[in-house]
Design a protein around this motif. Sequence first.
Motif, mmCIF file in Angstrom:
data_model
loop_
_atom_site.group_PDB
_atom_site.id
_atom_site.type_symbol
_atom_site.label_atom_id
_atom_site.label_comp_id
_atom_site.label_asym_id
_atom_site.label_seq_id
_atom_site.Cartn_x
_atom_site.Cartn_y
_atom_site.Cartn_z
ATOM 1 N N SER A 1 -4.675 -4.711 10.715
ATOM 2 C CA SER A 1 -5.845 -5.386 10.167
ATOM 3 C C SER A 1 -6.584 -4.465 9.201
ATOM 4 C CB SER A 1 -6.760 -5.819 11.302
ATOM 5 O OG SER A 1 -7.132 -4.690 12.065
ATOM 6 N N GLY A 2 -6.584 -3.167 9.509
ATOM 7 C CA GLY A 2 -7.236 -2.206 8.628
ATOM 8 C C GLY A 2 -6.523 -2.099 7.299
ATOM 9 N N VAL B 1 -17.469 -3.724 5.606
ATOM 10 C CA VAL B 1 -16.534 -3.155 6.579
ATOM 11 C C VAL B 1 -16.573 -1.645 6.479
ATOM 12 C CG1 VAL B 1 -14.970 -5.111 6.646
ATOM 13 C CG2 VAL B 1 -14.601 -3.318 4.965
ATOM 14 N N ASP B 2 -16.117 -1.027 7.544
ATOM 15 C CA ASP B 2 -16.131 0.423 7.574
ATOM 16 C C ASP B 2 -14.707 0.903 7.790
ATOM 17 O OD1 ASP B 2 -17.171 2.867 7.439
ATOM 18 O OD2 ASP B 2 -18.449 2.713 9.204
ATOM 19 N N LEU B 3 -14.267 1.801 6.955
ATOM 20 C CA LEU B 3 -12.925 2.354 7.105
ATOM 21 C C LEU B 3 -13.017 3.856 6.853
ATOM 22 C CD1 LEU B 3 -10.788 -0.175 5.004
ATOM 23 C CD2 LEU B 3 -10.659 0.134 7.459
ATOM 24 N N PRO B 4 -12.201 4.649 7.559
ATOM 25 C CA PRO B 4 -12.224 6.096 7.313
ATOM 26 C C PRO B 4 -11.597 6.405 5.951
ATOM 27 C CG PRO B 4 -10.555 5.548 8.939
ATOM 28 C CD PRO B 4 -11.260 4.270 8.612
ATOM 29 N N GLU C 1 -1.410 4.881 6.680
ATOM 30 C CA GLU C 1 -0.444 4.633 7.750
ATOM 31 C C GLU C 1 -1.055 4.798 9.141
ATOM 32 O OE1 GLU C 1 2.672 7.506 7.305
ATOM 33 O OE2 GLU C 1 1.249 9.146 7.166
ATOM 34 N N THR C 2 -2.214 5.480 9.219
ATOM 35 C CA THR C 2 -2.823 5.664 10.528
ATOM 36 C C THR C 2 -3.704 4.478 10.924
ATOM 37 O OG1 THR C 2 -4.746 6.801 9.624
ATOM 38 C CG2 THR C 2 -2.875 8.175 10.209
ATOM 39 N N PRO D 1 -4.547 0.441 11.829
ATOM 40 C CA PRO D 1 -3.850 -0.730 12.354
ATOM 41 C C PRO D 1 -3.634 -1.766 11.238
ATOM 42 C CG PRO D 1 -6.141 -0.766 13.014
ATOM 43 C CD PRO D 1 -5.918 0.532 12.323
ATOM 44 N N LEU E 1 0.843 -1.199 0.000
ATOM 45 C CA LEU E 1 0.000 0.000 0.000
ATOM 46 C C LEU E 1 0.876 1.245 0.000
ATOM 47 C CD1 LEU E 1 -2.623 -1.118 2.649
ATOM 48 C CD2 LEU E 1 -2.930 -1.038 0.181
ATOM 49 N N ALA F 1 -8.643 9.043 5.689
ATOM 50 C CA ALA F 1 -7.485 8.903 6.573
ATOM 51 C C ALA F 1 -6.325 8.310 5.789
ATOM 52 C CB ALA F 1 -7.835 8.004 7.753
ATOM 53 N N LEU G 1 -11.309 -1.111 13.869
ATOM 54 C CA LEU G 1 -11.047 0.070 13.052
ATOM 55 C C LEU G 1 -12.115 1.097 13.291
ATOM 56 C CD1 LEU G 1 -10.881 -2.081 9.916
ATOM 57 C CD2 LEU G 1 -8.929 -1.162 11.134
ATOM 58 N N ARG H 1 -17.288 8.425 8.226
ATOM 59 C CA ARG H 1 -16.565 7.600 7.294
ATOM 60 C C ARG H 1 -15.392 8.351 6.669
ATOM 61 N NH1 ARG H 1 -19.102 3.497 2.922
ATOM 62 N NH2 ARG H 1 -18.164 1.754 3.973
ATOM 63 N N ARG H 2 -15.497 9.689 6.655
ATOM 64 C CA ARG H 2 -14.430 10.456 6.013
ATOM 65 C C ARG H 2 -13.146 10.335 6.828
ATOM 66 N NH1 ARG H 2 -15.911 14.467 2.072
ATOM 67 N NH2 ARG H 2 -17.846 13.696 1.216
ATOM 68 N N GLY H 3 -13.202 10.829 8.069
ATOM 69 C CA GLY H 3 -12.104 10.573 8.995
ATOM 70 C C GLY H 3 -10.735 11.057 8.595
ATOM 71 N N GLY H 4 -10.618 12.067 7.771
ATOM 72 C CA GLY H 4 -9.302 12.614 7.460
ATOM 73 C C GLY H 4 -8.882 13.609 8.524
ATOM 74 N N ALA I 1 -17.024 -5.121 12.425
ATOM 75 C CA ALA I 1 -17.933 -5.103 11.282
ATOM 76 C C ALA I 1 -18.211 -6.501 10.793
ATOM 77 C CB ALA I 1 -17.319 -4.299 10.167
ATOM 78 N N ARG J 1 -12.427 -12.419 11.566
ATOM 79 C CA ARG J 1 -13.063 -11.496 10.624
ATOM 80 C C ARG J 1 -12.522 -11.736 9.205
ATOM 81 N NH1 ARG J 1 -12.802 -5.105 11.352
ATOM 82 N NH2 ARG J 1 -10.595 -5.545 11.159
ATOM 83 N N GLU K 1 -9.214 -10.863 14.835
ATOM 84 C CA GLU K 1 -9.060 -10.322 13.492
ATOM 85 C C GLU K 1 -8.961 -11.436 12.459
ATOM 86 O OE1 GLU K 1 -6.755 -6.262 14.850
ATOM 87 O OE2 GLU K 1 -5.628 -8.042 14.352
#
Lengths: 508, 338
Positions: free
Chosen positions: A150-151, A136-139, A145-146, A148, A95, A142, B3, B10-13, A508, A184, A181
């Motif tokens: 598993s993310g 799944v939910d991810l920001p 690198e921020t 974890p 990544l 972001a 996470l 969801r944006r989270g920046g 999730a 999941r 994890e």
Amino acid sequence: MITSSQTPLIELRGITKRFGGVTALDDVSLSIMPGEIHCLAGENGSGKSTIIKVMSGVYRADAGTILIDGKPVGPLDPVKSTHAGIQVIYQDFSLFPTLTVTENLTLNTFLGEGAALVDRRRARRMAEEVLDRLGVDLPLDAAVETLPTSGRQLVAIARAVLAEARLIVMDEPTTALTGREVERLFRITRDLQSHGIAILFVSHKMREMLDLPERLTVFRNGRKVAEGPITDFDEAAITRAMTGQELARGHYEAPRQAGTPRLEFRGVSVPGELAEVSLSLWPGEVVGVSGLIGSGRTELALAAFGMRPGVSGHILIDGQPADPQTVQDAIAAGIGYVPEDRLSEGLFLPRPIRDNSIAASIRRFTRGAWLDRRAAAAATRDMFDRMAIAAPSPEVPVATLSGGNQQRVMIGRWLMTQARVLILNGPTVGVDVGSKATIHAIIHRMAREEGLAVLMISDDVPELVANCNRVLTMTAGRITGELSGEALTEDALNDSLRLNAPAAEVSA
Amino acid sequence: MSLIHAAPARRGGTPWWGSTEAMVAGVLLLAMALIGTINPAFWSLDNIFSLLRSNVVIGIMALGVLLVMISGGIDVSFPAFAVAAMYLVVRAMVEWGISGVALPFLAATLIGACLGAVNATIVHRLRMIPLIVTLGTAAMVRGLLNGVVGTSNVNINKYPDSLIGFGSTDLVTLTNAKGASFGLTATLLLYLGLALAIHLVLTRTMIGRSVFAYGASPESAKRVGFRTGRTLLFVYVTAGALAGFAGLLHSSMIWMANPRDFVGWELDVIAAVVLGGASIFGGRGSVLGTMLGVFTLVMIKNSLILMGIDTTWQRVVVGAMLIAAVALTALRDRKALV
């Protein structure tokens, strides 16, 4: 669901790959059916990584043919392989740490389309869609690198799905994951399968091999040694195929607890890390410690090894207060510590085994300012033989050894300090099955015969169950459970770890 | 290790006020307030215009260095490329009696681009560290220029009139209290235009994103299918072209071509780019941040001059700023300095 009449999605026939004089793959065949979960097993150096790279087009095979959907294709290159729907998730996930989740998910799609401009709105829509699809939910904004580990892995998987993968190859995907994890990941893997995506799961962990796949292929020394539906295999058969030898698995029986404990924690606290931890280890015991990352299991080891400032409470060795404030104190008190990451935290890779092994006990071999080379060499030789290190001599650089042998050097180093307590953090991470057994046997022998007390910190549930006489589980800096004797089973330990997971975790 | 709890939306920046650019802007405003208090003359339009003028050349060079730094490299050859492009073009104009503006600038840009291509080729083909490569090409280019072409200045009496006219064009001309006239240089528009162009390329195009991707992880960029050779070529050719262009621009603003010019500019420009938040580890940086970094650096140097501080001491200050900025960005990137 899989019938033999189906055409394999990808079929490799008679693949041979040499690097210089070394044959990494020797006339190997492997076929993967559409929508199946296939496990590729083998020890380190068995050729698993090489065949993945042949599939992804990173390496070009020296001999053999590749068929996709039954049609022969020439040697693959990364672009061709991607077009055929093959996506590889390497252990490092490949990544871009400083870029956002959205961008990591979509860059290669745009690249594949030959786009010149970045359509940000479409990128966001694509990212949202694929994460919804995986549930799944991810920001999204972001930086990767921020997240974890598993993310990051989820980002890599989602990226492969977005690239319209028909086959996702996961190279030892569970290495850095906790038990929860891993579950999941399994759920997502089965979910992908239900969408018709085939998975090639590369692993050398027994539980994964038996739980997840429908078919199993085993490599050893660059050859395929076994293949078939998972129902044809059991643990013993897989071990035999992987190592070429029978492996006994049992319980470790410690001598009876008698006299003063070797190592004792009395109400040890570290602000924010450990809360009132008390435990006792008697000579000859091998005690496991497990818990999620952040549970305090590593901090426990660091506190005992004088690497945590602000420790309150008492740490005793053979009933004598030791309370190590520095690493030197800990070594003087007879404590040895093998860290999780031996490559970056423990070994001097370009230096010979001898220099590595005397590093912690160098005072024993000095006369004034001079090193007594003869005594050092003799002690190293003794350790070298006792640890059964497979190397031409103690003079070869540690970098040339396999993971298992490197770990033996690490453990041997502490034996040379005449340590009475040995703390092992992830003792067999990255060590193959055969070497693992040797390391365990050495640890048991030292515990039983020399009265060493061993604290074994590990994520690997089967490893703990088979090698410890007791296992402690930790949550949020406290010891929250203990299993021993008959009660110590893999299921019980897994349950205990699950119960200890923070309740706030809305997976999730 | 969930996470989800870390992500309220969801944006989270990062919010805008937490961005590196906002922090650099904060530092800049603070420094401005401080300098303005010590010396109220700082706020005079005369001084502000002169400050902006000093931003132009260093700013254009900084855009090139920014590209190289985002790609994970470092470039110390741009002052040499700038001087080579500038001196070759001016000498050619003088010797052969060529006039004009567009053609000379095009030539200087091309010379810079070609030299940049040499950097790119060596870095890519031989997989060498950019710092060493650019140190080497810089020394060679400077040596060849002075050895083959010459070491004598082209002074104002011989300097091409077309370039003097171009370099002294002002957007507005005003008169100060003492009756002297001063203006805002039109070259500022070139700087702003180039900055906007580089910004758009970096943020909106695939080649721009490939620079970030390569800087973040060269291995991943290759595996995803970026043609990394092309990315590097783009980075170093653009950096060289910007240096060549900036070189001639500088000369046309001071009406003189000195074949030993730009010595020590590496320090200022790299300091400005790092100050602007670009990471020395690659994968991070922005045009806005770089422009703010350039402005901060130029302003501080300018104020040191106004305070009558010796030039030798200015280098101490710039050096200290570079170290401080690197330390801060490293802290931000949570990476250990080796």
